[in-house]
Design an enzyme around this catalytic site. Structure first.
Site, PDB file in Angstrom:
ATOM      1  N   ARG A  11       0.820  -1.218   0.000  1.00  0.00           N
ATOM      2  CA  ARG A  11       0.000   0.000   0.000  1.00  0.00           C
ATOM      3  C   ARG A  11       0.854   1.269   0.000  1.00  0.00           C
ATOM      4  O   ARG A  11       0.430   2.306  -0.509  1.00  0.00           O
ATOM      5  CB  ARG A  11      -0.938  -0.016   1.226  1.00  0.00           C
ATOM      6  CG  ARG A  11      -1.994   1.096   1.205  1.00  0.00           C
ATOM      7  CD  ARG A  11      -3.041   0.869   2.276  1.00  0.00           C
ATOM      8  NE  ARG A  11      -4.135   1.822   2.197  1.00  0.00           N
ATOM      9  CZ  ARG A  11      -4.275   2.868   3.020  1.00  0.00           C
ATOM     10  NH1 ARG A  11      -3.405   3.073   3.979  1.00  0.00           N
ATOM     11  NH2 ARG A  11      -5.301   3.691   2.895  1.00  0.00           N
ATOM     12  N   ILE A  14      -7.160   8.151  -0.794  1.00  0.00           N
ATOM     13  CA  ILE A  14      -7.152   6.700  -0.977  1.00  0.00           C
ATOM     14  C   ILE A  14      -8.088   6.184   0.124  1.00  0.00           C
ATOM     15  O   ILE A  14      -8.059   6.679   1.253  1.00  0.00           O
ATOM     16  CB  ILE A  14      -5.716   6.127  -0.834  1.00  0.00           C
ATOM     17  CG1 ILE A  14      -5.674   4.611  -1.019  1.00  0.00           C
ATOM     18  CG2 ILE A  14      -5.062   6.505   0.490  1.00  0.00           C
ATOM     19  CD1 ILE A  14      -4.225   4.051  -1.076  1.00  0.00           C
ATOM     20  N   SER A  15      -8.951   5.215  -0.205  1.00  0.00           N
ATOM     21  CA  SER A  15      -9.929   4.754   0.780  1.00  0.00           C
ATOM     22  C   SER A  15      -9.248   4.032   1.953  1.00  0.00           C
ATOM     23  O   SER A  15      -8.158   3.501   1.810  1.00  0.00           O
ATOM     24  CB  SER A  15     -10.923   3.795   0.126  1.00  0.00           C
ATOM     25  OG  SER A  15     -11.600   4.416  -0.938  1.00  0.00           O
ATOM     26  N   HIS A  16      -9.948   3.997   3.110  1.00  0.00           N
ATOM     27  CA  HIS A  16      -9.500   3.207   4.258  1.00  0.00           C
ATOM     28  C   HIS A  16      -9.292   1.751   3.823  1.00  0.00           C
ATOM     29  O   HIS A  16     -10.130   1.225   3.079  1.00  0.00           O
ATOM     30  CB  HIS A  16     -10.598   3.136   5.323  1.00  0.00           C
ATOM     31  CG  HIS A  16     -10.646   4.306   6.227  1.00  0.00           C
ATOM     32  ND1 HIS A  16     -11.071   5.539   5.816  1.00  0.00           N
ATOM     33  CD2 HIS A  16     -10.345   4.422   7.539  1.00  0.00           C
ATOM     34  CE1 HIS A  16     -11.024   6.369   6.845  1.00  0.00           C
ATOM     35  NE2 HIS A  16     -10.584   5.719   7.888  1.00  0.00           N
ATOM     36  N   PRO A  17      -8.270   1.074   4.331  1.00  0.00           N
ATOM     37  CA  PRO A  17      -8.100  -0.345   4.001  1.00  0.00           C
ATOM     38  C   PRO A  17      -9.362  -1.164   4.287  1.00  0.00           C
ATOM     39  O   PRO A  17      -9.753  -2.004   3.472  1.00  0.00           O
ATOM     40  CB  PRO A  17      -6.952  -0.783   4.914  1.00  0.00           C
ATOM     41  CG  PRO A  17      -6.159   0.464   5.127  1.00  0.00           C
ATOM     42  CD  PRO A  17      -7.153   1.589   5.143  1.00  0.00           C
TER      43      PRO A  17
END
Ligand code: SAH
Length: 217
Positions: A40, A66-69
Site C-alpha cells: 500500500r 485513498i480509501s481506508h483499508p
C-alpha cells in the site's frame, strides 16, 4: 513514489491484515492474500510511507483520498470477486483498489476524472505489470465499449445509482456503490436479477469523496 518493499513494510502489512481479520464481515481469504501482495505504501506520497499500513484514509493529490483499508476490503468482499471476472471500477484514484482486484485475478477496467491521478496510477500499474484498462473520463458514462461487466465497483459517493452503470451490468452481475448526497453515504449492493429487475441490499454508512460529473483537468 518509492518502489521499495522491505521486511519492515511486509511486517506492517501483516499487522494490518491481522487487524482486518478482526472484522467478521471480511471472509474471503483471497482478499487478505491480495492485501499482502500489494504494497500500500507504493500508492502514497513518500511522506506517508510510515503510516501507510494504519487503517486510515490519505490525501493522494487533486484533493482526493485513498480509501481506508477496511473500506477497500469490505467493498471487495461485497463484490464476490472470482478469477477472470470482468470488473469496472469508477474512481481509479491511487490505483490501490484496482491493484487488489488485479491481484485477485480479475480483468479490471477503471475510470478516473482527475488527469493527475489517472497518469500517476498508470505509472504504478506499469511497475507492477498489472494490466488494467484505465481511462481518463467520466464514470457516470461507464465504459460502454467494453460492457457488459460481471461486477461494477464505485469508489466515490454517488448522489444516485447511475443508469448507465446498471445498463452495463450483466444479468446476475453485482454493483457495489456508496449512495448519498452530503458527507455520508449508504453502501449498497445491487444484483441484476433480470433485465429490468434489481435486488438491493444496504450495508451501513461510509464517507467517500463525491462522484462528480465530467472530467477535471
Ligand atoms: N479507488 C480509489 C479511491 C479514490 S477516491 C483508491 O483506491 O485510491 C475516489 C476517486 O473517484 C477520486 O480519485 C475521484 O477523482 C474519482 N471520481 C469522482 N467522480 C468521478 C467520476 N464521475 N468518474 C471517475 N472518477 C471519479
Amino acid at each position: 513514489m518509492l518502489f521499495q518493499d522491505t521486511f519492515k513494510h511486509k511486517g506492517m502489512r501483516k499487522q494490518l491484515i491481522a487487524e482486518l481479520r478482526k472484522d467478521e464481515r471480511i471472509t474471503n481469504e483471497s482478499i487478505f492474500d491480495a492485501f499482502y501482495a500489494v504494497p500500500r505504501h507504493f500508492f502514497l506520497d513518500v511522506a506517508f510511507v510510515e503510516q501507510a499500513y494504519s487503517n486510515k484514509a490519505f490525501q493522494i493529490g487533486a484533493g482526493q483520498t485513498i480509501s481506508h483499508p477496511i473500506t477497500v476490503a469490505f467493498q471487495t468482499q461485497l463484490l464476490e470477486v472470482k478469477k477472470g471476472d470482468k470488473i469496472l471500477e469508477i474512481g481509479t484514484g491511487s490505483g490501490f483498489q484496482t491493484s487488489i482486484l488485479c491481484e485477485m485475478g480479475a480483468k479490471v477496467y477503471s475510470i478516473e476524472r482527475q488527469k493527475e491521478l489517472y497518469l500517476n496510477a498508470k505509472k504504478i500499474f506499469d511497475h507492477f505489470h498489472y494490466n488494467p484498462k484505465v481511462q481518463y473520463g467520466d464514470g457516470y458514462k461507464g465504459m460502454p465499449a467494453y460492457a457488459p461487466f460481471d461486477k461494477i465497483i464505485v469508489t466515490c459517493g454517488a448522489p444516485e445509482v447511475p443508469q448507465a452503470l446498471i445498463d452495463q451490468l450483466k444479468v446476475g452481475g453485482i454493483l457495489v456503490i456508496p449512495v448519498g448526497e452530503g458527507s455520508e453515504q449508504t453502501m449498497k449492493r445491487l444484483i441484476k436479477t433480470s433485465d429490468g429487475d434489481l435486488e438491493v441490499l444496504e450495508f451501513g454508512t461510509f464517507k467517500f469523496v463525491p462522484m462528480l460529473e465530467k472530467t477535471a483537468r
